[in-house]
Design a protein around this motif. Structure first.
Motif, mmCIF file in Angstrom:
data_model
loop_
_atom_site.group_PDB
_atom_site.id
_atom_site.type_symbol
_atom_site.label_atom_id
_atom_site.label_comp_id
_atom_site.label_asym_id
_atom_site.label_seq_id
_atom_site.Cartn_x
_atom_site.Cartn_y
_atom_site.Cartn_z
ATOM 1 N N ARG A 161 -9.434 -4.064 0.303
ATOM 2 C CA ARG A 161 -8.481 -3.073 -0.206
ATOM 3 C C ARG A 161 -9.212 -2.032 -1.040
ATOM 4 N N GLY A 162 -8.847 -0.766 -0.851
ATOM 5 C CA GLY A 162 -9.387 0.300 -1.695
ATOM 6 C C GLY A 162 -8.356 0.637 -2.750
ATOM 7 N N ALA A 163 -7.850 1.875 -2.717
ATOM 8 C CA ALA A 163 -6.869 2.280 -3.720
ATOM 9 C C ALA A 163 -5.447 1.902 -3.312
ATOM 10 N N GLY A 164 -5.281 1.378 -2.101
ATOM 11 C CA GLY A 164 -3.923 1.012 -1.672
ATOM 12 C C GLY A 164 -3.046 2.220 -1.414
ATOM 13 N N THR A 165 -3.664 3.286 -0.880
ATOM 14 C CA THR A 165 -2.863 4.471 -0.539
ATOM 15 C C THR A 165 -2.689 4.592 0.971
ATOM 16 N N THR A 203 -12.184 -1.329 -6.024
ATOM 17 C CA THR A 203 -12.013 -0.201 -6.949
ATOM 18 C C THR A 203 -13.025 -0.171 -8.081
ATOM 19 N N ALA A 244 -6.708 10.216 -4.872
ATOM 20 C CA ALA A 244 -6.597 8.797 -5.221
ATOM 21 C C ALA A 244 -7.305 7.870 -4.238
ATOM 22 N N ASP A 298 0.884 -1.158 0.000
ATOM 23 C CA ASP A 298 0.000 0.000 0.000
ATOM 24 C C ASP A 298 0.926 1.214 0.000
ATOM 25 N N VAL A 339 -13.615 7.696 -5.325
ATOM 26 C CA VAL A 339 -12.449 8.445 -4.866
ATOM 27 C C VAL A 339 -12.917 9.679 -4.083
#
Lengths: 509, 431
Positions: A95-99, A117, A163, A58, A139
């Motif tokens: 998991r979303g955007a992995g940020t 996503t 993001a 991430d 987002v």
């Protein structure tokens, strides 16, 4: 496990070798892959090691390979994927955007990553009731863009808002610069549709600000993906303020800037944002973009006030005087939207710009009482010198939420380990100063080893009971939030291998 | 082509390690926006290339398909606070995979086809003459009506649909007819490989616009294709051979600038310095050459860009060409030129700096994704209700023209310089 050499500090790592991008050789059995493909579609499952490799990280430095990634498109598909994985004895990791910045979406023990996503529809914007209903993959910034024609916006604004996804924001109870005045994500979530670990689709909260009974919505927000997966989120939208003023106060030293922070808040003004950026970070930002930060400053404060036009103009003047009295060498003011956006672009891109100073950074997230800021910051810089790492600081000064960034190079042998040690020492400083181990990034994989600095065994056992009450099992997002061995749901490698072997040698692809 | 020193291409560790995987690039990546999959994002592709470079994985067909899907639009470079040179990483990554012999057959075939055509003006002329014959003989009409084209394999029928109506004659290199003067700036126009055949009108407009600024345009006959398409496809060897030839040709001409009206070519020419940095004989010359290269929009602004005096009453929307805005960081000059035309109303579309899906030969190699990206673009274009789309690259022009046809939209596509030329022409007609 390794000791940092500091008393009481133990660095816990779920995945011992975090620096190598070596794919996991464990492959899923054909049967499970087929089941997943049947549930979400052939194009919505990745399982080849050289593909799932891209899901091993991430936004932070933890890494671990999942065995498959599924991209569901509805709550029903989420429930199906969760069920298939758990039935096969595989861990489930949302998991979303992995940020994220605490390893929350890292598949610590492998398993199936449920990537949200593709669920990115804004289902409704109700301008009159000032709320929006969204899917988890929307987002953050896209919601504010969609609400803009109605004069509305979504207040929590993490730096990664261009993001990061709202589902991830809910999981981590994300913050952002403007949370000083408007509160963090939980203050803006009013309803949730959740797929529980048992596979049920349930609703928490609703469309009104309060619902009777237990506040399960409140419990779910910030649960870091350990209690289920939000598949629909009802959010509060705010009306754009009439006026906004942004100040950039330039100081020769971090000490002066810290004193100004205390003076502003102590003086009774609550800005909507109050951010500090130190000289290391400034040097990265000026290389990255032309936003007008002075390259030779020791620190800058980015201060914003919003509200009614007259009040805002007056507050801006007051804050300017306070900064000058505390030794600011210059205070610039941006009134126009374009100028303000420029100043904010520097802040929002600040941590990512650190890649210009070093190949890697380890971003920490601690909270200290505001009055302790100057002393803790001095100690943090001292620790950096002791360990031989530059530490760049950019943070939400108004609420004492620190983000020290340890700059390093993971290719140098042993460096990652020492960085984790200095990170632990910094966390210890925060706790000893009366603060805590996370302000907005979550505990995740990264800081679960520090949970027992804050909580007693009984506290943690009580939290484990909550997790169990949601039907969460050992396989559900393991290694997150709970310290090792205390209800964290560890799955041993042996258990995974046992499950894989049961499928028989022909099952491997 | 001359024998050249062997250079091993691979992404450098310095470039790779700049990526801190923060994810700021994700929402700027056209393929990530379409698919929502990390493997089809800049950050994911860098991670995959890093794993290949480190020898941790092999370039299997599954993996290379994700690299293949990259448009190389470099929007991620603009978004990246850490300054990751994504274009260079992807180009050298593809080159590494080709050199290792691990590349899928389609990669090798593509590199070979480009290598056999682009460097050779005569072959290109023949090819375009055949295409022209196909269009003019009635064969095209016949085949389209018969629906036989739909039976073509490998997306060839879609490729056929994209082919613009070829003009009757190709562009011939010429000077702008101004008498040589000691004080005038002397420039050469990069004519390129396919542009003289596809868009001679753009070159002709460029020469007229340059003449209008009092700039002398000289003919550099020895120039060849810039090599961009080969470099993007991972064939840096061919790219280098073409670069050396162009460097020699243009440096000998004793000019003040190499003016480029194709953003893709311009980006490659400005990067010759990097392409040849390991070539001792050419490294310095390449850097010197790259400094001479300038996009035509920038050049006209730099020399003072005379504003036309007669109004051109049209509504225009501007599509940033990726290799201009992201590759060369030129965002304002084309807009300034458009704004300098009296009567021209510039209406910005949503995300004008997002790729249109052309991306060189991508539009042929990755039909489906190219069309999905184009469809989103055309929706944004339609919302502006502008009948003219201005852009700055022949690939974008072709793709957007196909987009207009595909969506049944009335309108036209023009290079920014063509619109400026139209305004100058209108002025002359009035006088």
């Amino acid at each position: 496990m390794s000791s940092s050499g500091l008393p009481g500090v133990a660095v816990v790592q779920c995945h011992p070798d975090m620096s190598a991008a070596k794919p996991d050789t464990r492959s899923l059995d054909k049967g499970t892959i087929r089941l997943l493909e049947r549930a979400v579609g052939k194009n919505a499952v990745l399982w080849r090691p050289e593909e799932v490799l891209a899901f091993e990280y991430d936004g932070t430095i933890e890494r671990a390979m999942p065995q498959a990634v599924a991209f569901p498109d509805s709550a029903e598909q989420v429930a199906a994927v969760v069920g298939i994985a758990l039935d096969a004895g595989l861990p489930v990791v949302p998991r979303g955007a992995g940020t994220g910045l605490s390893g929350g979406a890292v598949a610590a023990l492998g398993g199936v990553v449920v990537a949200l996503t593709r669920m990115k529809r804004i289902l409704e914007i109700d301008a009159e009731d000032q709320l929006a209903v969204v899917e988890p993959g929307v987002v953050n910034l896209d919601l504010s863009k969609a609400a803009a024609p109605h004069g509305l916006y979504f207040a929590p604004d993490p730096s990664s808002q261009r993001a990061c996804t709202l589902g991830g924001n809910v999981a981590e109870n994300a913050g952002g610069p403007h949370c000083l005045a408007y509160g963090v994500t939980t203050n803006h979530v009013i309803g949730l549709e959740v797929v529980t670990p048992a596979g049920d689709i349930v609703e928490f909260g609703g469309r009104t600000s309060d619902t009777p009974g237990y506040d399960l919505r409140g419990l779910f927000v910030g649960s870091e993906g350990t209690l289920g997966i939000a598949t629909k989120i009802t959010l509060r939208l705010l009306r754009r303020p009439e006026a906004t003023r942004t100040l950039l106060a330039i100081f020769d030293s971090v000490d002066q800037a810290s004193a100004a922070v205390s003076a502003i808040i102590g003086g009774g003004i609550v800005p909507s944002a109050l951010e500090m950026i130190d000289h290391h970070v400034i040097s990265a930002v000026v290389q990255a973009m032309d936003v007008g930060y002075p390259a030779d400053a020791g620190a800058v404060l980015l201060i914003e006030v919003d509200g009614l036009l007259d009040a805002v103009a007056e507050q801006a003047l007051e804050m300017r005087d306070v900064c000058l009295a505390e030794g600011a060498r210059e205070v610039r003011q941006a009134d126009e939207a374009a100028e303000r956006e420029k100043l904010w672009a520097g802040r929002k891109g600040a941590i990512s710009a650190l890649g210009r100073l070093a190949p890697n950074y380890y971003v920490l997230d601690g909270v200290v009482p505001r009055t302790k800021l100057p002393a803790v910051l001095r100690d943090i810089y001292r620790l950096g010198e002791e360990y031989g790492f530059p530490i760049a600081n950019v943070f939400h000064a108004g609420d004492g939420n620190l983000h020290p960034n340890v700059l390093f190079d993971e290719r140098k042998p042993g460096e990652t380990q020492r960085v984790l040690e200095v990170g632990a020492a910094i966390m210890r400083l925060c706790v000893d100063a009366g603060g805590t181990i996370t302000g907005e990034h979550g505990v995740g994989l990264e800081k679960r080893g520090y949970m027992d600095w804050i909580f007693s065994e009984e506290d943690i056992a009580a939290m484990a009971k909550v997790k169990a009450a949601f039907g969460s099992t050992d396989l559900y997002n393991p290694c997150k939030m709970f310290p090792t061995g205390k209800g964290c749901g560890e799955v041993s490698q042996a258990k995974i291998e046992h499950v894989m072997k049961q499928a028989g040698p022909d099952a491997y692809i | 082509m001359a024998v050249t020193p062997a250079i091993n291409d691979a992404p450098s560790q310095d470039d790779l390690s700049r990526c801190v995987h923060c994810g700021f690039c994700l929402q700027e990546c056209p393929t990530y926006l379409q698919l929502g999959i990390e493997t089809d994002s800049p950050r994911g592709r860098i991670h995959l290339l890093r794993a290949i470079t480190d020898g941790n994985v092999e370039a299997t067909p599954a993996l290379t398909s994700h690299l293949d899907l990259c448009l190389q639009c470099r929007a991620c470079e603009t978004a990246c606070p850490s300054g990751v040179p994504f274009g260079r990483i992807m180009e050298s990554g593809r080159a590494m995979i080709l050199q290792q012999g691990a590349a899928p057959r389609s990669w090798r075939l593509r590199a070979w086809l480009l290598r056999q055509t682009l460097p050779y003006p005569k072959r290109l002329r023949l090819l375009f003459n055949l295409l022209r014959l196909y269009q003019r003989s009635g064969l095209q009409r016949l085949l389209r009506a018969s629906r036989l084209l739909r039976m073509l394999p490998g997306g060839l029928s879609e490729a056929e649909e994209k082919l613009p109506h070829l003009p009757s004659t190709s562009y011939e290199m010429k000077s702008d007819g101004l008498p040589p003067s000691a004080s005038a700036k002397k420039v050469a126009l990069l004519t390129g490989c396919v542009m003289p055949h596809l868009y001679p009108r753009t070159h002709e407009a460029t020469v007229r616009v340059l003449a209008r600024q009092g700039v002398e345009v000289v003919d550099v006959a020895e120039q060849r294709c810039c090599g961009a398409l080969s470099v993007h496809a991972g064939d840096r060897t061919t790219g280098r051979a073409l670069a050396r030839r162009n460097i020699d040709a243009f440096l000998q001409a004793g000019i003040d600038a190499v003016v480029v009206n194709s953003a893709g070519c311009g980006a490659t020419l400005t990067e010759y310095g990097e392409l040849l940095e390991q070539d001792d004989a050419y490294a310095d010359k390449a850097r010197r050459f790259s400094e001479l290269v300038t996009d035509v929009n920038e050049f006209v602004i730099d020399v003072g860009g005379q504003a036309p005096q007669v109004a051109l009453d049209i509504r225009v929307t501007y599509q940033d060409s990726c290799h201009l805005v992201h590759g060369q960081k030129v965002r304002n000059s084309p807009r300034q030129l458009l704004a300098s035309i009296p009567g021209l109303e510039l209406v910005e579309m949503e995300t004008p700096d997002r790729c249109c899906g052309s991306a060189g030969i991508y539009s042929l190699a990755q039909q489906e994704m190219s069309m999905n990206v184009l469809d989103d673009k055309m929706r944004d274009v339609a919302a502006t209700e502008a009948p003219v789309i201005a852009t700055a690259n022949p690939g974008c022009m072709m793709q957007l023209e196909a987009g207009l046809r595909r969506h049944g939209l009335k309108g036209r596509v023009a290079h920014v310089i063509e619109l400026l030329d139209e305004a100058y022409q209108a002025e002359e007609d009035t006088n």
